[in-house]
Design a protein around this motif. Structure first.
Motif, short mmCIF file in Angstrom:
data_model
loop_
_atom_site.label_atom_id
_atom_site.label_comp_id
_atom_site.label_asym_id
_atom_site.label_seq_id
_atom_site.Cartn_x
_atom_site.Cartn_y
_atom_site.Cartn_z
N TYR A 560 61.77 72.78 -17.18
CA TYR A 560 60.37 72.91 -17.57
C TYR A 560 60.09 72.03 -18.79
O TYR A 560 59.04 71.36 -18.86
N GLU A 561 61.00 72.05 -19.75
CA GLU A 561 60.84 71.23 -20.95
C GLU A 561 60.81 69.75 -20.61
O GLU A 561 60.05 68.97 -21.21
N ASP A 562 61.62 69.34 -19.62
CA ASP A 562 61.61 67.94 -19.19
C ASP A 562 60.23 67.56 -18.66
O ASP A 562 59.72 66.46 -18.94
N GLY A 563 59.63 68.44 -17.87
CA GLY A 563 58.29 68.17 -17.35
C GLY A 563 57.27 68.07 -18.47
O GLY A 563 56.41 67.18 -18.46
N MET A 564 57.36 68.98 -19.44
CA MET A 564 56.43 68.94 -20.57
C MET A 564 56.65 67.68 -21.41
O MET A 564 55.68 67.04 -21.87
N ARG A 565 57.92 67.29 -21.62
CA ARG A 565 58.20 66.08 -22.39
C ARG A 565 57.67 64.83 -21.68
O ARG A 565 57.18 63.90 -22.31
N GLN A 566 57.78 64.81 -20.34
CA GLN A 566 57.26 63.67 -19.60
C GLN A 566 55.74 63.56 -19.76
O GLN A 566 55.19 62.46 -19.92
N ALA A 567 55.07 64.71 -19.75
CA ALA A 567 53.62 64.70 -19.97
C ALA A 567 53.29 64.21 -21.37
O ALA A 567 52.36 63.40 -21.56
N ASP A 568 54.04 64.68 -22.38
CA ASP A 568 53.81 64.22 -23.76
C ASP A 568 54.07 62.72 -23.87
O ASP A 568 53.37 62.00 -24.60
N LEU A 570 53.63 60.49 -21.51
CA LEU A 570 52.50 59.78 -20.90
C LEU A 570 51.29 59.79 -21.84
O LEU A 570 50.56 58.80 -21.92
N VAL A 571 51.09 60.89 -22.55
CA VAL A 571 50.01 60.94 -23.54
C VAL A 571 50.26 59.90 -24.62
O VAL A 571 49.35 59.15 -25.03
N ALA A 572 51.51 59.84 -25.11
CA ALA A 572 51.84 58.90 -26.18
C ALA A 572 51.68 57.46 -25.72
O ALA A 572 51.19 56.59 -26.47
N VAL A 573 52.09 57.15 -24.50
CA VAL A 573 51.97 55.78 -23.97
C VAL A 573 50.51 55.36 -23.95
O VAL A 573 50.15 54.24 -24.34
N GLU A 574 49.64 56.24 -23.49
CA GLU A 574 48.23 55.90 -23.38
C GLU A 574 47.57 55.79 -24.76
O GLU A 574 46.76 54.89 -25.00
N ARG A 575 47.92 56.67 -25.68
CA ARG A 575 47.20 56.73 -26.95
C ARG A 575 47.81 55.84 -28.04
O ARG A 575 47.11 55.39 -28.94
N TYR A 659 50.04 63.85 -12.93
CA TYR A 659 50.37 64.61 -11.73
C TYR A 659 51.63 64.05 -11.06
O TYR A 659 52.57 64.80 -10.77
N HIS A 660 51.66 62.75 -10.81
CA HIS A 660 52.77 62.17 -10.05
C HIS A 660 54.10 62.24 -10.80
O HIS A 660 55.14 62.55 -10.20
N GLN A 661 54.07 61.96 -12.10
CA GLN A 661 55.33 61.87 -12.83
C GLN A 661 55.76 63.20 -13.44
O GLN A 661 56.90 63.63 -13.26
N ALA A 662 54.84 63.84 -14.17
CA ALA A 662 55.23 65.07 -14.87
C ALA A 662 55.25 66.28 -13.93
O ALA A 662 56.16 67.11 -13.99
N VAL A 663 54.24 66.38 -13.06
CA VAL A 663 54.15 67.56 -12.20
C VAL A 663 54.94 67.39 -10.92
O VAL A 663 55.89 68.14 -10.66
N ASP A 664 54.57 66.40 -10.12
CA ASP A 664 55.21 66.26 -8.81
C ASP A 664 56.69 65.92 -8.93
O ASP A 664 57.55 66.59 -8.36
#
Length: 723
Positions: A560-568, A570-575, A659-664
């Motif tokens: 679960y933490e890996d999924g959350m880290r991947q989302a974070d 992606l946020v960092a890459v964009e911002r 969705y594709h990377q963090a969730v799916d």
């Protein structure tokens, strides 16, 4: 009248005597511990005359003496056979260990006559006491005063009428030092209750006539389990001890139903007394005219003859036993088959025995296979593949898709810190995408908080934090852009600094992180809930399920933490990176925004063409509209339009990537998905110690397996008997 062939009527139903024999066979197999069997049970106080009554009814010469009082239930069965024989065996108590059962079943005596039984019976009872472990003066090494085993005496012969009566130890109120204890007293009462509780039991309440029935504990116990009095028959013994006429009349009123009535009524009998000769022919003259001659005297002679004497009582008991057996027999067959089916289902739910490592591994592999099949069906929305998927909480892909759609709409409306200037067409489009979340598959903040409280293990991973417009100053976006421009501009002409757009985008997208973490928290909750519920479906053993969940929990949380880290990430890459895109929609959006801005500026200068619906603008007005602005105003509008065009492209790209990377990939279908953890491969890689800890049968499960095996065997034998 129906004819009888080989024990059956012509209509292919068992006659009563054969059915009674079948019931006796079932009782011998201890089927009575599973299903109530039709039976007559004699109960009463120790001094009620119960043993003498049974002797009168059965012809079994029970010996006298306090030490020889009933210490266990005695089943006395009569059956018509060609040859005379008396067989004495022990039926072990249902919960006895197998070794004890085998030991008790070894005991058996076969006699040829009542005279032989009379001569040998005291010695036989001594042998039975030793086998059951009853402590007496002759067997001081016994470990108990009373036993729950059953002494069975089967009396066969050509003149026997079928009758089975069970004698239960008599209730006593006072204990004898060194002989009985309060624990013995409680055990006897418990045994009495156990025998009289079943609805197919006729309660033969033995009551001494010289004691007021209202003081008799056995009637109170009978009323407790036979509230309507429909299956309690009172037997009044020792009428010869009554001297006063008023006492005799009081007993007669009981028989006449004028005092404490019972549906089955009362009978008055006189049995052999303690001073009678033991050498009397117990089988022939126990109901002789001399002993019951008193019933020809006042007031007994005024009572119905069918209520007086042992012969009348015995005839009535045979009729009652026939009646309850005939009534219960068809239902008994159905109940036995249903109980066997239920027991086989329960046994199947235990799975294969799991004492050896190979058995444990096979058990877990099969379970993991079922779990993964459930996962595949749930991810494919193949909800007809398993009944469990009727539960909305297990429809995982539907929940994820709905949550993702909600996230996308929420992101479109609320992810920016400041609202962009839009055209009327764009405003109408945004208004159209307002939605009401699905109450089944969406999670509002309060529900999310309540559900997460149920799973405290997720506290360090999930978050409830969200950004709202209240976190930002009430500011027009153009004022905000101007403020940023004035705080960061240099001496460049006609342009703005290279870092301005990056800073503006970073501040405009400040909500992305909280919104994304909230979305991931909802997805993680859905997955975690699915995994735990799916384990409930594939594993019925509570101990195994809890141990399995505990074993995989740390690795689940890590994924679960890996999924959350991947989302974070992606946020960092964009911002954090400089805004950049090759998406042609960026230029399209930018040019469209600039064109709309010019069109808006020219709108007040437009004129209708004569005779046509189109409008025109003079070229001079176009030049004025485009150039008649300050440098700051041009820069502000340029920053706004570039930021808006890029924001549209970046936000759509970001939602797809999350969705594709963090969730799916990370949480649903990737190789390191939490859903992929409990698999056949994971089981095969378990260390032996951990495998045993998870899958080895608990003591309770092993005991449950043994109990069910014994029950299934007994019920299968019962069905064969009932055929």
């Amino acid at each position: 009248m129906a004819t009888q062939v080989n024990g059956y009527h012509a209509n292919n139903t068992l006659v009563s005597s054969d059915r009674l024999h079948v019931i006796d066979q079932l009782r011998e197999k201890n089927i009575g511990k599973y299903l109530p069997l039709p039976q007559l049970v004699a109960v009463g106080d120790q001094s009620s005359g119960k043993s003498s009554l049974l002797e009168s009814l059965t012809g079994i010469p029970f010996p006298r003496g306090q030490e020889l009082c009933t210490r266990y239930a005695t089943q006395i069965t009569h059956r018509r056979e060609e040859h005379v024989c008396i067989n004495i065996t022990i039926i072990p108590r249902p919960n006895a260990p197998e070794a004890v059962k085998d030991h008790l079943k070894l005991y058996g005596r076969a006699l040829q006559s009542t005279a032989e039984l009379r001569a040998d019976f005291p010695a036989i009872l001594d042998e039975v006491n030793v086998h059951m472990g009853i402590r007496t003066s002759k067997n001081p090494g016994g470990d108990k005063t009373f036993a729950e085993d059953v002494l069975k005496i089967e009396k066969c012969g050509p003149d026997e009428d079928y009758l089975t009566v069970i004698d239960v130890p008599g209730i006593f109120r006072l204990t004898a030092e060194g002989v009985t204890t309060n624990q013995d007293k409680a055990l006897v009462i418990s045994m009495v209750k156990e025998y009289i509780r079943d609805e197919r039991t006729i309660i033969l309440a033995v009551l001494p006539a010289n004691v007021d029935v209202f003081t008799q504990e056995i009637l109170a116990l009978a009323e407790e389990y036979d509230k309507k009095g429909e299956r309690t028959l009172g037997v009044l013994t020792k009428p010869d001890l009554l001297q006063e006429l008023s006492a005799k009349v009081s007993v007669c009123k009981l028989v006449e139903g004028k005092r404490k009535p019972l549906n089955l009524g009362y009978y008055v009998v006189r049995n052999r007394g303690g001073d009678d000769d033991d050498n009397d022919d117990a089988g022939s003259d126990l109901t002789g005219p001399d002993r019951e001659a008193m019933f020809n005297e006042v007031p007994w002679r005024d009572l119905p003859k069918e209520r007086l004497g042992v012969a009348a009582l015995k005839s009535r008991l045979q009729d009652l036993l026939d009646h309850i057996t005939d009534r219960a027999f068809p239902q008994l067959r159905l109940e036995t088959r249903q109980m066997l089916a239920d027991s086989q289902k329960d046994y199947s739910a235990l799975g294969e025995p799991r004492q050896k490592e190979r058995e444990q591994q096979k058990y877990l592999v099969a379970m993991a296979g079922k779990f993964q099949a459930l996962v595949r069906a749930a991810l494919a929305a193949d909800y007809s593949a398993h009944k469990a998927l009727e539960d909305d909480k297990l429809r995982i892909i539907t929940q994820v898709v709905n949550l993702t759609e909600d996230f996308n709409k929420d992101f479109l409306q609320n992810s920016h810190a400041y609202s962009f200037i839009t055209s009327k067409v764009e405003e109408e489009h945004v208004a159209k995408v307002e939605w009401i979340p699905d109450p089944v598959f969406s999670i509002d903040l309060e529900d999310l908080e309540a559900e997460l409280e149920m799973f405290p293990e997720l506290n360090n991973i999930t978050t409830l934090d969200v950004c709202t417009n209240d976190d930002f100053p009430d500011c027009n976006i153009m004022d905000w852009i101007e403020s940023m421009y004035r705080r960061s501009r240099g001496v460049e002409l006609g342009a703005f600094g290279p870092g301005l757009l990056s800073a503006a985008f970073r501040e405009q997208s400040v909500k992305w992180g909280p919104l994304t973490r909230r979305y991931l928290s909802e997805i993680i909750l859905v997955i975690h809930r699915f995994i735990l519920r799916a384990l409930d479906v594939v594993c019925t053993d509570t101990k195994v399920r809890e141990e399995l969940a505990s074993t995989i929990m740390d690795r689940l949380l890590a994924r679960y933490e890996d999924g959350m880290r991947q989302a974070d990430f992606l946020v960092a890459v964009e911002r954090d990176k400089r805004p950049y895109t090759l998406n042609h929609y960026f230029n399209s959006n930018l040019q469209g925004a600039r064109g709309l801005r010019i069109a808006k500026a020219l709108k007040s200068h437009s004129r209708l063409l004569y005779g046509e619906g189109a409008k025109y603008v003079e070229l001079q007005k176009v030049q004025e509209a485009v150039t008649n602005k300050s440098n700051t105003q041009h820069t502000k509008e340029d920053i706004h339009d570039i930021l808006q065009a890029y924001y549209k492209v970046a936000s759509k790209r970001f939602v797809d990537n999350v969705y594709h990377q963090a969730v799916d990939h990370c949480l649903l279908s990737g190789p390191m998905s939490p859903l992929a953890l409990f698999s056949e491969q994971w089981v095969l890689e378990l260390e032996d110690k951990k495998l045993r800890a998870i899958a080895a049968e608990s003591r309770l499960t092993s005991e449950r397996r043994v109990i069910l095996e014994r029950k299934i065997k007994d019920l299968e034998e019962a069905i064969e008997i009932l055929q």
